[in-house]
Motif scaffolding. Structure first.
Motif, PDB file in Angstrom:
ATOM      1  N   MET A  61      -2.936   1.326 -20.942  1.00  0.00           N
ATOM      2  CA  MET A  61      -1.598   1.573 -20.379  1.00  0.00           C
ATOM      3  C   MET A  61      -0.554   0.708 -21.090  1.00  0.00           C
ATOM      4  N   ARG A  62       0.650   1.257 -21.201  1.00  0.00           N
ATOM      5  CA  ARG A  62       1.742   0.489 -21.773  1.00  0.00           C
ATOM      6  C   ARG A  62       2.349  -0.411 -20.697  1.00  0.00           C
ATOM      7  N   LYS A  63       3.197  -1.366 -21.168  1.00  0.00           N
ATOM      8  CA  LYS A  63       3.688  -2.396 -20.238  1.00  0.00           C
ATOM      9  C   LYS A  63       4.399  -1.830 -19.006  1.00  0.00           C
ATOM     10  N   ASP A  64       5.283  -0.810 -19.217  1.00  0.00           N
ATOM     11  CA  ASP A  64       6.031  -0.309 -18.052  1.00  0.00           C
ATOM     12  C   ASP A  64       5.098   0.348 -17.039  1.00  0.00           C
ATOM     13  N   THR A  65       4.023   0.966 -17.540  1.00  0.00           N
ATOM     14  CA  THR A  65       3.042   1.577 -16.633  1.00  0.00           C
ATOM     15  C   THR A  65       2.234   0.482 -15.925  1.00  0.00           C
ATOM     16  N   GLN A  66       1.861  -0.566 -16.700  1.00  0.00           N
ATOM     17  CA  GLN A  66       1.115  -1.677 -16.090  1.00  0.00           C
ATOM     18  C   GLN A  66       1.927  -2.333 -14.973  1.00  0.00           C
ATOM     19  N   CYS A  67       3.240  -2.491 -15.215  1.00  0.00           N
ATOM     20  CA  CYS A  67       4.094  -3.104 -14.179  1.00  0.00           C
ATOM     21  C   CYS A  67       3.948  -2.350 -12.867  1.00  0.00           C
ATOM     22  N   VAL A  68       3.934  -1.034 -12.939  1.00  0.00           N
ATOM     23  CA  VAL A  68       3.888  -0.226 -11.715  1.00  0.00           C
ATOM     24  C   VAL A  68       2.474  -0.216 -11.119  1.00  0.00           C
ATOM     25  N   HIS A  69       1.460  -0.049 -11.967  1.00  0.00           N
ATOM     26  CA  HIS A  69       0.136   0.295 -11.416  1.00  0.00           C
ATOM     27  C   HIS A  69      -0.923  -0.800 -11.455  1.00  0.00           C
ATOM     28  N   SER A  70      -0.900  -1.687 -12.439  1.00  0.00           N
ATOM     29  CA  SER A  70      -2.038  -2.605 -12.595  1.00  0.00           C
ATOM     30  C   SER A  70      -2.213  -3.483 -11.360  1.00  0.00           C
ATOM     31  N   GLY A  71      -3.435  -3.645 -10.962  1.00  0.00           N
ATOM     32  CA  GLY A  71      -3.769  -4.579  -9.886  1.00  0.00           C
ATOM     33  C   GLY A  71      -3.631  -4.032  -8.482  1.00  0.00           C
ATOM     34  N   THR A  72      -2.884  -2.944  -8.308  1.00  0.00           N
ATOM     35  CA  THR A  72      -2.616  -2.445  -6.948  1.00  0.00           C
ATOM     36  C   THR A  72      -3.923  -2.192  -6.197  1.00  0.00           C
ATOM     37  N   ARG A  73      -3.999  -2.686  -4.967  1.00  0.00           N
ATOM     38  CA  ARG A  73      -5.140  -2.379  -4.098  1.00  0.00           C
ATOM     39  C   ARG A  73      -4.603  -1.498  -2.964  1.00  0.00           C
ATOM     40  N   LYS A  74      -4.697  -0.180  -3.165  1.00  0.00           N
ATOM     41  CA  LYS A  74      -4.132   0.756  -2.185  1.00  0.00           C
ATOM     42  C   LYS A  74      -4.769   0.540  -0.815  1.00  0.00           C
ATOM     43  N   ASP A  75      -4.041   0.884   0.228  1.00  0.00           N
ATOM     44  CA  ASP A  75      -4.515   0.661   1.592  1.00  0.00           C
ATOM     45  C   ASP A  75      -5.679   1.601   1.906  1.00  0.00           C
ATOM     46  N   PRO A  76      -6.899   1.076   2.053  1.00  0.00           N
ATOM     47  CA  PRO A  76      -8.059   1.961   2.272  1.00  0.00           C
ATOM     48  C   PRO A  76      -8.029   2.638   3.638  1.00  0.00           C
ATOM     49  N   ASN A  77      -7.313   2.085   4.601  1.00  0.00           N
ATOM     50  CA  ASN A  77      -7.297   2.663   5.955  1.00  0.00           C
ATOM     51  C   ASN A  77      -6.307   3.811   6.078  1.00  0.00           C
ATOM     52  N   THR A  78      -5.122   3.629   5.520  1.00  0.00           N
ATOM     53  CA  THR A  78      -4.073   4.655   5.703  1.00  0.00           C
ATOM     54  C   THR A  78      -3.844   5.491   4.452  1.00  0.00           C
ATOM     55  N   ARG A  79      -4.437   5.085   3.323  1.00  0.00           N
ATOM     56  CA  ARG A  79      -4.198   5.700   2.012  1.00  0.00           C
ATOM     57  C   ARG A  79      -2.746   5.510   1.559  1.00  0.00           C
ATOM     58  N   GLY A  80      -2.090   4.499   2.122  1.00  0.00           N
ATOM     59  CA  GLY A  80      -0.743   4.145   1.661  1.00  0.00           C
ATOM     60  C   GLY A  80      -0.788   3.675   0.210  1.00  0.00           C
ATOM     61  N   LEU A  81       0.304   3.828  -0.498  1.00  0.00           N
ATOM     62  CA  LEU A  81       0.304   3.557  -1.941  1.00  0.00           C
ATOM     63  C   LEU A  81       0.372   2.070  -2.288  1.00  0.00           C
TER      64      LEU A  81
END
Ligand SMILES: Cc1ncc(COP(=O)(O)O)c(C=O)c1O
Length: 379
Positions: A1-21
């Motif tokens: 992934m490029r930097k701008d994509t990494q800023c948005v997505h890398s590391g995110t741990r989405k909410d497993p209970n509600t499927r929130g982003l």
């Protein structure tokens, strides 16, 4: 992934209970340990919100591992005290954040740690290295004069002398500069600045190879400068827009630096993106953008820069830097007040020097404010 994509997505741990982003804010400071792969505890730097940030910053800095701290100084002091013992020696660049300079001069003597401050010139850095040198510490672009130090050359000198190279990458951010790619050992950030970006949180970060990060972790768990879950979440939210913010900071700072350079009322401008800057060629080699920080001197008429600052209507005289709003300060009375008058004079930090943290407003509005304040000050 490029930097701008990494800023948005890398590391995110989405909410497993509600499927929130978004990564939920995990407020627990107590975690079950039976059958768990590791003991989780906020001061062990391993809660879900801390790990989310580490993963995102590792992606952005091309690092294997890292730690998130409660301030930039917690990050910097922990790195230093992890690797330094009585009898060791450090080479440090002179023109660095005043708080780091003060940490060294106020604390190192009583631990028996020796130090030498040098200019940002490669030859001087190399000459200052001794047999007992354990760390070479640089900051580029530097605070407040925007000096550019050759990162690759510094890393080479450190390697050749079995020392660790450490860089404060706060001014550049991982969007503009990735020192680990140039073989630097450890990158430190004051996340209070651009990483947070909205002047509403205080934090720090360290990124390095796994082996070094592990050593820093062992000391950091004793020193205890970890970050709470709520501030972790605020920082994660900020990092999603880091790339777009930095792009605008870069653009605005260049426009304003060019304006100041062409204004006869301003004798000196310091911005590494100007071809007239002595570090321009090196900056071009090691930076993807030149950043949002610049400094300038007021002319001789400026007996008292506070008078100029009081004329400003949009730009706020304020401490810190890296937020979305443009702020300005006199380093001699703020970030560098703790160093002596003689040291400031030697560094070239005059009473007329002002440091501008250029925000993401429209550049024309920032320029109009500087212009009216100069006109009122110096008709
Ligand atoms: C370049 C730089 N490094 C480190 C720090 C220290 O960071 P903090 O205030 O988050 O401890 C600062 C603070 O101004 C800074 O400008």
């Amino acid at each position: 992934m490029r930097k701008d994509t990494q800023c948005v997505h890398s590391g995110t741990r989405k909410d497993p209970n509600t499927r929130g982003l978004n990564t939920p804010i995990y407020t627990s400071s107590s975690f079950e340990y039976l059958d768990a792969p590791e003991n989780v505890y906020p001061r062990y730097f391993n809660t879900p919100n801390q790990k989310t940030l580490i993963d995102k910053l590792c992606a952005l800095e091309n690092a294997e591992d890292g730690l998130i701290f409660s301030s930039g100084m917690a990050a910097i002091s922990t790195v230093m005290l992890t690797f330094l013992s009585s009898g060791d020696h450090v080479v440090l660049q002179k023109d660095i954040y005043g708080g780091t300079h003060h940490f060294v001069t106020a604390e190192f003597d009583r631990f028996g740690i020796q130090y030498t401050f040098v200019s940002n010139r490669t030859e001087e850095i190399e000459k200052a290295v001794q047999k007992n040198t354990k760390i070479i510490y640089i900051e580029t672009p530097s605070n407040p004069l925007l000096l550019i130090t050759d990162i690759e050359a510094t890393a080479r000198i450190a390697k050749a002398n079995n020392a660790l190279s450490v860089i404060d990458n706060t001014f550049a951010t991982p969007i503009n500069q990735n020192p680990l790619d140039f073989d630097i050992d450890i990158v430190a950030h004051s996340g209070t600045k651009y990483l947070g970006g909205h002047s509403d949180l205080c934090c720090g970060a360290v990124l390095a190879r796994k082996e070094l990060a592990g050593k820093i972790w062992s000391a950091a768990a004793n020193f205890g400068g970890s970050l709470n879950a709520i501030t972790c979440y605020l920082l994660e939210r900020s990092l999603k827009t880091l790339s777009v913010r930095i792009e605008k900071h870069n653009q605005n700072a260049r426009i304003i630096a060019e304006y100041l350079q062409n204004d006869s009322r301003i004798p000196k401008v310091y911005y590494p993106g100007l071809e007239s800057h002595p570090g321009y060629e090196t900056a071009k080699k090691q930076m993807q953008g030149f950043g949002g920080m610049l400094a300038f001197e007021l002319g001789d008429a400026a007996q008292n820069p506070d008078r100029f600052l009081k004329n400003l209507k949009l730009i706020t005289p304020a401490l810190s830097l890296g937020g979305v709003e443009t702020i300005i300060c006199s380093p001699a009375t703020t970030s560098h007040e703790k160093i002596t008058d003689a040291e400031r004079a030697e560094l070239g930090i005059t009473d007329n020097l002002l440091r501008l943290s250029v925000g993401v407003e429209n550049a024309a509005d920032i320029i109009a404010d500087i212009d009216q304040a100069l006109t009122a000050f110096n008709p």
